[in-house]
Design an enzyme around this catalytic site. Sequence first.
Site, PDB file in Angstrom:
ATOM      1  N   LYS A 195     -13.441  15.837 -12.958  1.00 35.01           N
ATOM      2  CA  LYS A 195     -13.941  14.484 -13.217  1.00 35.01           C
ATOM      3  C   LYS A 195     -15.464  14.495 -13.264  1.00 35.01           C
ATOM      4  O   LYS A 195     -16.074  13.942 -14.157  1.00 35.01           O
ATOM      5  CB  LYS A 195     -13.421  13.519 -12.141  1.00 35.01           C
ATOM      6  CG  LYS A 195     -13.900  12.117 -12.361  1.00 35.01           C
ATOM      7  CD  LYS A 195     -13.273  11.114 -11.436  1.00 35.01           C
ATOM      8  CE  LYS A 195     -13.935   9.755 -11.719  1.00 35.01           C
ATOM      9  NZ  LYS A 195     -13.491   8.713 -10.818  1.00 35.01           N
ATOM     10  N   GLU A 201     -16.055  25.001  -6.983  1.00 34.88           N
ATOM     11  CA  GLU A 201     -14.913  25.908  -7.210  1.00 34.88           C
ATOM     12  C   GLU A 201     -14.604  25.988  -8.703  1.00 34.88           C
ATOM     13  O   GLU A 201     -14.428  27.076  -9.270  1.00 34.88           O
ATOM     14  CB  GLU A 201     -13.665  25.405  -6.466  1.00 34.88           C
ATOM     15  CG  GLU A 201     -13.759  25.472  -4.952  1.00 34.88           C
ATOM     16  CD  GLU A 201     -14.271  24.186  -4.331  1.00 34.88           C
ATOM     17  OE1 GLU A 201     -15.033  23.434  -5.012  1.00 34.88           O
ATOM     18  OE2 GLU A 201     -13.946  23.922  -3.157  1.00 34.88           O
ATOM     19  N   GLY A 254      -9.783  10.714  -9.176  1.00 30.23           N
ATOM     20  CA  GLY A 254      -9.316  12.098  -9.300  1.00 30.23           C
ATOM     21  C   GLY A 254      -7.835  12.260  -8.987  1.00 30.23           C
ATOM     22  O   GLY A 254      -7.072  12.841  -9.754  1.00 30.23           O
ATOM     23  N   ARG A 255      -7.387  11.710  -7.850  1.00 27.03           N
ATOM     24  CA  ARG A 255      -5.982  11.913  -7.450  1.00 27.03           C
ATOM     25  C   ARG A 255      -5.027  10.996  -8.213  1.00 27.03           C
ATOM     26  O   ARG A 255      -3.827  11.022  -7.976  1.00 27.03           O
ATOM     27  CB  ARG A 255      -5.835  11.751  -5.940  1.00 27.03           C
ATOM     28  CG  ARG A 255      -6.347  10.438  -5.384  1.00 27.03           C
ATOM     29  CD  ARG A 255      -6.427  10.478  -3.865  1.00 27.03           C
ATOM     30  NE  ARG A 255      -7.140   9.330  -3.314  1.00 27.03           N
ATOM     31  CZ  ARG A 255      -8.456   9.241  -3.202  1.00 27.03           C
ATOM     32  NH1 ARG A 255      -9.231  10.211  -3.639  1.00 27.03           N
ATOM     33  NH2 ARG A 255      -9.030   8.170  -2.655  1.00 27.03           N
ATOM     34  N   GLU A 340      -5.747  11.611   1.231  1.00 26.12           N
ATOM     35  CA  GLU A 340      -7.112  11.365   0.749  1.00 26.12           C
ATOM     36  C   GLU A 340      -7.327   9.871   0.510  1.00 26.12           C
ATOM     37  O   GLU A 340      -8.428   9.358   0.646  1.00 26.12           O
ATOM     38  CB  GLU A 340      -7.384  12.172  -0.531  1.00 26.12           C
ATOM     39  CG  GLU A 340      -8.862  12.262  -0.889  1.00 26.12           C
ATOM     40  CD  GLU A 340      -9.168  13.320  -1.939  1.00 26.12           C
ATOM     41  OE1 GLU A 340      -9.428  14.477  -1.595  1.00 26.12           O
ATOM     42  OE2 GLU A 340      -9.154  12.965  -3.130  1.00 26.12           O
ATOM     43  N   HIS A 371      16.696  25.327   7.209  1.00 25.13           N
ATOM     44  CA  HIS A 371      16.802  26.576   7.973  1.00 25.13           C
ATOM     45  C   HIS A 371      15.464  26.972   8.586  1.00 25.13           C
ATOM     46  O   HIS A 371      15.300  28.096   9.031  1.00 25.13           O
ATOM     47  CB  HIS A 371      17.332  27.676   7.055  1.00 25.13           C
ATOM     48  CG  HIS A 371      18.684  27.339   6.508  1.00 25.13           C
ATOM     49  ND1 HIS A 371      19.849  27.650   7.175  1.00 25.13           N
ATOM     50  CD2 HIS A 371      19.052  26.642   5.406  1.00 25.13           C
ATOM     51  CE1 HIS A 371      20.880  27.191   6.475  1.00 25.13           C
ATOM     52  NE2 HIS A 371      20.425  26.577   5.395  1.00 25.13           N
ATOM     53  N   LYS A 485     -18.632  19.874   2.409  1.00 27.67           N
ATOM     54  CA  LYS A 485     -19.187  20.400   1.151  1.00 27.67           C
ATOM     55  C   LYS A 485     -20.700  20.583   1.276  1.00 27.67           C
ATOM     56  O   LYS A 485     -21.260  21.580   0.845  1.00 27.67           O
ATOM     57  CB  LYS A 485     -18.936  19.408  -0.001  1.00 27.67           C
ATOM     58  CG  LYS A 485     -17.558  19.400  -0.588  1.00 27.67           C
ATOM     59  CD  LYS A 485     -17.571  18.523  -1.857  1.00 27.67           C
ATOM     60  CE  LYS A 485     -16.195  18.063  -2.264  1.00 27.67           C
ATOM     61  NZ  LYS A 485     -16.214  17.054  -3.316  1.00 27.67           N
TER      62      LYS A 485
HETATM   63  O1  LIG Z   1     -12.355  16.526 -10.535  1.00 28.98           O
HETATM   64  P1  LIG Z   1     -13.484  16.960  -9.685  1.00 28.98           P
HETATM   65  O2  LIG Z   1     -14.702  16.101  -9.863  1.00 28.98           O
HETATM   66  O3  LIG Z   1     -13.794  18.412  -9.895  1.00 28.98           O
HETATM   67  O4  LIG Z   1     -13.057  16.776  -8.175  1.00 28.98           O
HETATM   68  C1  LIG Z   1     -11.947  17.467  -7.663  1.00 28.98           C
HETATM   69  C2  LIG Z   1     -11.450  16.880  -6.391  1.00 28.98           C
HETATM   70  O5  LIG Z   1     -12.457  16.886  -5.416  1.00 28.98           O
HETATM   71  C3  LIG Z   1     -12.359  15.724  -4.607  1.00 28.98           C
HETATM   72  O6  LIG Z   1     -13.451  14.907  -4.884  1.00 28.98           O
HETATM   73  C4  LIG Z   1     -12.337  16.063  -3.141  1.00 28.98           C
HETATM   74  O7  LIG Z   1     -13.284  17.017  -2.820  1.00 28.98           O
HETATM   75  C5  LIG Z   1     -11.048  15.071  -5.030  1.00 28.98           C
HETATM   76  O8  LIG Z   1     -10.999  13.723  -4.787  1.00 28.98           O
HETATM   77  C6  LIG Z   1     -10.990  15.442  -6.455  1.00 28.98           C
HETATM   78  O9  LIG Z   1      -9.705  15.278  -6.979  1.00 28.98           O
END
Ligand SMILES: O=P(O)(O)OC[C@H]1O[C@](O)(CO)[C@@H](O)[C@@H]1O
Length: 512
Positions: A195, A201, A254-255, A340, A371, A485
């Site tokens: 987003k 990452e 995002g979610r 979240e 199990h 972060k």
């Molecule tokens: O889509 P982006 O901006 O890379 O963010 C990834 C994810 O990181 C978060 O902001 C949490 O760190 C989530 O809410 C989001 O889905």
Amino acid sequence: MTDSAAIWTAIENAPRPTLEDLFAADADRVARLSARIEWGEDEFAGGMLLDWSKTHLNDTLLSAFEELADTCGFASKRAALLDGERVNVTEGRAAEHTAQRGVGSDASVEEAAALHARMQMLVEAIHGGALGEINHLIHIGIGGSALGPKLAISALSRDLSLVDVHVVSNIDGVALEDAFAACDPATTLIAVASKTFTTIETMTNAESALKWLRDNGVDDPSGRVIALTASPEKAVEWGVDETRVLPFPESVGGRYSLWSSIGFPVALGVGWDDFEAMLAGAQVVDEHFRDTDGRANLCLRAAFADQFYTRVLGCQTRAVFAYDERLALFPDYLQQLEMESNGKRVTAEGKPVSGPTAPITWGGVGTDAQHAVFQLLHQGTVTVPIDFIASIAPGDQLDPAHHSILLTNCFAQGAALMAGGNMAADGKDPARAFPGNRPSATILCDDLDAVTLGALIAFHEHRTFANAVLMGINPFDQFGVELGKKMARDIEAGGGEFDASTKALLDAAGLG
Ligand SMILES: O=P(O)(O)OC[C@H]1O[C@](O)(CO)[C@@H](O)[C@@H]1O
């Protein structure tokens, strides 16, 4: 209107009949507390049954919770959400995921349709060979930019897989190397899903994926990248050609973004029709959520039970068991959606909350989980409200015995949790005693297709929102992820003041 504290007191002080008593007292309990959400016609007809009869909800609680919902302004908050008002007050934004499914303000629904049309054109062009032979997609994203695509691909790709999709989220290079090992660089496309287009990452993995393409003889690696983002200018700056940037609105969280261009790998992997079917399933639930009130609103009804267990019985976790291998990733998806969104300690106005907020969501697949973890669920000292999810139609083509054993086990677990008893011959051995009265809800789908998956996810989105309204919190921000972060960035930059333990760990790893 009574204030919410008084309603909570009434709920807390209400008699607490056992599940057995509740069933004994009401011959129509199942009819009263289970209902179907249905869609389509003729051969497209389908639906899901939501059975909340094995929870402790009864008329007294339902009436009290309906009053609580009114007091909390549920109807106007729902209207504000669906009209695209700035319900995410701490970030001054709307939360317009439903507009992606055709339910929202006219302008946002139109914008979503235009963006989807563009995405469909690109997907179909790729299927048609516009970017050469493409057999693999490495989808790079994290959190909400990965969990939805990963779930949808794993749920739907058994029936049709047009492109082999690998979702890579973790910064641990092992994840990316595993994807490289499974893909031929000559026929691999990279989707960079973020987003913000700044997540460390994702951007690090994207750079390494480009290098992998380059190192393996692909002349124009950036020509193989599709960007899925609400920050298109950043994607272009990073080197993605504008024609391959699929934007989505800032107002889609995002979610909640699977329905936007973040769903690109679903459309590429299992086809546009399935992606659209997922949107259609979600839309059916959006309309149910928008047009139904009180206990008849099944998302709100589920939230009533959630609030009862978390706040009144003090349950700190909630478990979800999918009796369907295709939904193995559903608990992971729900963890981000629920924790979240509602794992907060202040209200939307910044005041301390008056009770516990989101429980810990966890779960697994049946029958595997039986199990492994069901011992505690049946005989442990804590009460864990459980959701079971299953499909009447099997996902497999094997001997029907597989599916009937799967389903009977699912139903038997709910029955056993509720009934309890003693398995000793004399009925007296404490080690063999089951307390019973343990709650569960069951979502029984006619089939697990794309429409159903969309409906299931949307049901949980609205349930999460309904819980947030009842608790008075903003489910659309996530500041809780920021401090860690920042500290990681400080360490990377060689700055920041850290405690003695962290310093020692950094030294031990050679990072001090
Ligand atoms: O889509 P982006 O901006 O890379 O963010 C990834 C994810 O990181 C978060 O902001 C949490 O760190 C989530 O809410 C989001 O889905």
